[in-house]
Write a protein that holds these residues in place. Structure first.
Motif, mmCIF file in Angstrom:
data_model
loop_
_atom_site.group_PDB
_atom_site.id
_atom_site.type_symbol
_atom_site.label_atom_id
_atom_site.label_comp_id
_atom_site.label_asym_id
_atom_site.label_seq_id
_atom_site.Cartn_x
_atom_site.Cartn_y
_atom_site.Cartn_z
ATOM 1 N N ALA A 131 0.755 -1.177 -0.061
ATOM 2 C CA ALA A 131 0.012 -0.007 0.037
ATOM 3 C C ALA A 131 0.782 1.264 0.090
ATOM 4 N N SER A 132 0.491 2.249 -0.671
ATOM 5 C CA SER A 132 1.093 3.544 -0.756
ATOM 6 C C SER A 132 -0.074 4.736 -0.765
ATOM 7 N N ALA A 133 0.329 5.662 -0.132
ATOM 8 C CA ALA A 133 -0.770 6.848 -0.131
ATOM 9 C C ALA A 133 -0.518 7.683 -1.496
ATOM 10 N N ASP A 134 0.738 7.437 -1.906
ATOM 11 C CA ASP A 134 0.848 8.275 -3.175
ATOM 12 C C ASP A 134 0.277 7.711 -4.294
ATOM 13 N N ASN A 135 -0.034 6.418 -4.227
ATOM 14 C CA ASN A 135 -0.896 5.670 -5.474
ATOM 15 C C ASN A 135 -2.373 6.107 -5.214
ATOM 16 N N CYS A 136 -2.850 6.551 -4.141
ATOM 17 C CA CYS A 136 -4.118 6.776 -3.893
ATOM 18 C C CYS A 136 -4.470 8.417 -4.106
ATOM 19 N N SER A 137 -4.311 8.849 -5.260
ATOM 20 C CA SER A 137 -4.545 10.390 -5.267
ATOM 21 C C SER A 137 -4.972 10.636 -6.775
ATOM 22 N N LYS A 138 -5.384 11.737 -6.992
ATOM 23 C CA LYS A 138 -5.936 12.131 -8.385
ATOM 24 C C LYS A 138 -4.897 12.234 -9.335
ATOM 25 N N SER A 139 -3.723 12.274 -8.869
ATOM 26 C CA SER A 139 -2.630 12.386 -10.016
ATOM 27 C C SER A 139 -2.125 10.943 -10.488
ATOM 28 N N ASN A 140 -2.671 9.886 -10.121
ATOM 29 C CA ASN A 140 -2.434 8.422 -10.463
ATOM 30 C C ASN A 140 -3.644 8.317 -11.497
ATOM 31 N N THR A 141 -2.990 8.873 -12.714
ATOM 32 C CA THR A 141 -4.036 8.511 -13.915
ATOM 33 C C THR A 141 -3.607 7.442 -14.830
ATOM 34 N N LEU A 142 -4.613 6.944 -15.814
ATOM 35 C CA LEU A 142 -4.317 5.870 -16.647
ATOM 36 C C LEU A 142 -3.040 6.033 -17.422
ATOM 37 N N LYS A 143 -2.400 5.000 -17.860
ATOM 38 C CA LYS A 143 -1.226 5.331 -18.798
ATOM 39 C C LYS A 143 -1.639 4.540 -20.027
ATOM 40 N N ALA A 144 -1.234 5.140 -21.225
ATOM 41 C CA ALA A 144 -1.581 4.414 -22.302
ATOM 42 C C ALA A 144 -0.956 3.143 -22.629
ATOM 43 N N ASN A 145 0.064 3.100 -21.841
ATOM 44 C CA ASN A 145 1.086 1.788 -22.186
ATOM 45 C C ASN A 145 0.554 0.599 -21.096
ATOM 46 N N GLY A 146 -0.455 0.624 -20.440
ATOM 47 C CA GLY A 146 -1.111 -0.334 -19.876
ATOM 48 C C GLY A 146 -0.299 -0.555 -18.452
ATOM 49 N N LEU A 147 0.516 0.233 -18.146
ATOM 50 C CA LEU A 147 1.727 0.169 -16.783
ATOM 51 C C LEU A 147 0.945 1.071 -15.759
#
Length: 208
Positions: free
Chosen positions: A78-94
């Motif tokens: 778990a990481s708080a940084d990943n649960c933010s609005k800046s964590n958008t979808l990437k076209a490369n699927g990663l």
């Protein structure tokens, strides 16, 4: 025996006509009530279907975030940084999931009643992040909304047993991220409907 007069015959016809009109009126009222009830049922069914689709869309994004071989650490820790609005979808699927760490004292409540969850449910590694991620859609090219009236949101947790985070891992390889991992995903449509799904991912480890 005397024959009925014309006046008495006219009175009988009037009485029969009034009775027939009353019956027709009752039938019309009954029919209107039936139509009104069917309309309400159809509206409720359409509303429930809309909520189901919105919450289901949130679940699909939560699951979609685990696709692909990249960011294995983020899929296991778990990481708080990943649960933010800046964590958008990437076209490369990663993509990085919003993986929460729930305090053991609140874990059962979170699983059974996710609508009761608050920031107090989170362990320190999840503090500062969003409890519910906003739905972005599964198309990396565009940011979409599932519904303007009922915003879709989602989150995920790693479903573990005490002392076991991985299943079928080779001896000593669980530390490398090898094995089968199970996830619980929550999706919601506003605060009106909550859905859950589970899925499993097989990882070959950080060095593979």
């Amino acid at each position: 025996m005397t024959a009925p007069t014309r006046n008495s015959q006219r009175g009988a016809v009037l009485l029969v006509a009034l009775v027939m009109m009353l019956l027709l009126t009752l039938l019309a009222i009954g029919s209107m009530r039936s139509v009104t009830m069917e309309t309400r049922l159809t509206a409720h069914r359409a509303h429930d279907t809309k909520l189901q689709n919105v919450a289901d869309a949130a679940l699909r994004e939560a699951e979609f975030r685990f696709y692909g071989p990249g960011y294995l650490v983020e899929k296991l820790e778990a990481s708080a940084d990943n649960c933010s609005k800046s964590n958008t979808l990437k076209a490369n699927g990663l993509n990085k999931p919003c993986l929460l760490a729930i305090d053991d004292a609140h874990l059962l409540t979170f699983v059974d009643q996710p609508q009761e969850a608050t920031d107090d449910f989170l362990k320190s590694e999840s503090q500062g992040g969003l409890l519910w991620m906003p739905y972005r859609g599964t198309d990396p090219g565009t940011t979409t909304q599932a519904n303007t009236q009922y915003p879709a949101s989602w989150n995920s947790i790693l479903a573990v047993e005490t002392g076991n985070t991985a299943v079928n891992a080779e001896y000593g390889m669980a530390a490398e991220g090898q094995g089968t991992y199970f996830y619980l995903n929550n999706g919601k449509a506003g605060d009106a409907l909550y859905l859950q799904s589970t899925h499993a991912n097989i990882y070959l480890g950080l060095n593979n």
